[in-house]
Design an enzyme around this catalytic site. Structure first.
Site, short mmCIF file in Angstrom:
data_model
loop_
_atom_site.label_atom_id
_atom_site.label_comp_id
_atom_site.label_asym_id
_atom_site.label_seq_id
_atom_site.Cartn_x
_atom_site.Cartn_y
_atom_site.Cartn_z
CB THR A 40 -1.16 0.26 1.18
OG1 THR A 40 -1.67 -1.09 1.25
CG2 THR A 40 -1.85 1.19 1.39
CB SER A 77 2.71 -7.95 1.85
OG SER A 77 1.49 -7.93 2.55
CB THR A 111 0.17 -3.47 6.48
OG1 THR A 111 -0.89 -3.22 5.67
CG2 THR A 111 0.79 -2.28 6.42
CG ASP A 112 -3.04 -7.21 3.47
OD1 ASP A 112 -3.31 -6.20 4.21
OD2 ASP A 112 -3.51 -7.30 2.40
N1 GLU Z 1 -2.54 -4.03 1.78
C1 GLU Z 1 -1.74 -4.62 0.56
C2 GLU Z 1 -0.41 -5.51 1.10
O1 GLU Z 1 -0.54 -6.01 2.15
C3 GLU Z 1 -1.27 -3.98 -0.51
C4 GLU Z 1 -2.16 -3.89 -1.74
C5 GLU Z 1 -1.60 -3.58 -2.83
O2 GLU Z 1 -0.29 -3.16 -2.64
O3 GLU Z 1 -1.61 -3.72 -4.00
O4 GLU Z 1 0.29 -5.70 0.39
#
Ligand code: GLU
Length: 365
Positions: A40, A77, A111-112
């Site tokens: 993100t 992620s 962050t996921d």
């Molecule tokens: N929140 C998502 C993650 O943890 C990011 C979404 C994205 O980069 O497409 O990577």
């Protein structure tokens, strides 16, 4: 691929030529390298931010560090593969080995699953210098994007001498957490990264970075895990325990060739009645079973085989040969949450198939 920001040099030149007083040599700024992987923090509408975009997004960087950077990946992620984890660990080790003057490294991540990447690096980077994983909850197209602020705080922590020897650190929202303990606790809120049992390791304020405590478990420079020549990690799956959960899912995982299963157990490690049959099958096939808790916190004591399992608090009084075998393949996660227990078990199984050794690893890391 590898660029150096000249901002700090430009500023030094201005100070030297503009000053009336005799020029005093300024101490060199610490050098920090950023490895960008996406998430993100880079996920701008209409096109992702590059490592260069991120590196030039931080007002005040020129007072904190000289930053170099590279684009390692630019994905969410959860899309990072285990092979890419191995490459990332090798890259971080290589950066440190080649540059003894480097103060620290910042890794940007979505962050996921950030806590998983951070914990993997915590176990596989073999250098005492800080590795700081940063991300953001709001994307760059959003009012209130906090990515540049988190990144600058991450750079400051990576440049911080007192962060040395503390393993991989996660910095978001003005807080420093250990990669070992931290978990994402909320899908959306800025204050999502928490270390439920052990608490925050430090804070980042305008004037300085304050770290409050040390980590006694093994990590980074004291880790035994060498991924230099590892091309793949053994398959380990996580199975959730809930009422009515069945054995056939566990049997299928075993038949698919998994080398280990982490049970996200209920409470202190309980399984459903039917799952026990699946776990007996796993042990029969030589698959290791690590008992963790799905509660999000708490320690599972070794040698119990899980609550309700053989030798467990609610387990049977007499132990059958099948149960003995199950015990011989059962390990406790100690206080690692299931997704982190999976990472530790993959690394343990890459080096040993001895149950006591695996339990030692869980007790020491
Ligand atoms: N929140 C998502 C993650 O943890 C990011 C979404 C994205 O980069 O497409 O990577």
């Amino acid at each position: 691929m590898f660029n150096r920001l000249r901002v700090s040099c430009a500023l030094a030149a201005v100070v030297l030529t503009g000053a009336a007083a005799p020029a005093v040599a300024q101490p060199a700024l610490p050098r920090v390298h950023m490895v960008a992987t996406g998430g993100t923090i880079s996920n701008r509408d209409g096109g992702r931010l590059s490592a260069e975009d991120l590196a030039t997004s931080m007002p005040g960087l020129e007072r904190a560090a000289t930053l170099t950077y590279e684009q390692f990946l630019n994905v969410a992620s959860s899309q990072i593969t285990l092979e890419q984890w191995l490459q990332l660990a090798r890259r971080v080790n290589e950066l440190f080995a080649k540059d003894q003057g480097l103060a620290g490294i910042v890794v940007t991540s979505g962050t996921d699953t950030l806590e998983e990447t951070a914990f993997f690096l915590h176990l596989t980077v073999r250098d005492p210098r800080p590795v700081v994983v940063v991300g953001s909850m709001r994307n760059p197209s959003t009012l209130g994007y906090e990515g540049a602020a988190n990144l600058l705080e991450g750079v400051r922590v990576a440049a911080e001498p007192t962060a040395r020897g503390k393993g991989v650190l996660v910095v978001l929202n003005d807080e420093v957490n250990s990669a070992r303990d931290v978990t994402k606790t909320d899908a959306l809120r800025l204050q999502t990264f928490r270390s439920p049992t052990h608490g925050v390791l430090g804070i980042v304020d305008r004037d300085r970075v304050t770290l409050f405590r040390d980590l006694l478990q093994r990590h980074t420079a004291k880790s035994e895990f060498d991924v230099t020549r590892l091309t793949a990690l053994p398959r380990v799956e996580v199975v959730m325990v809930y009422q009515g959960a069945t054995a056939d899912v566990i049997k299928a995982i075993v038949d698919l060739g998994a080398k280990g299963i982490v049970m996200a157990g209920a409470g202190a490690g309980a399984t459903s009645g039917d799952q026990n049959a699946g776990l007996d099958y796993a042990a029969e096939k030589g698959v290791f079973i690590v008992t963790a808790t799905r509660t999000g916190a708490g320690r599972i004591a070794p040698n119990r085989g899980g609550q309700g399992g053989p030798g467990g608090p609610n387990g049977p009084a007499t132990v059958t040969p099948a149960q003995q075998r199950r015990r011989a393949f059962s390990v406790s996660s100690e206080d690692h949450i299931p997704v982190k227990a999976r990472i530790l078990l993959m690394l343990a199984l890459a080096t040993t198939s001895n149950r006591d050794e695996i339990q030692r690893i869980f007790s020491e890391y």
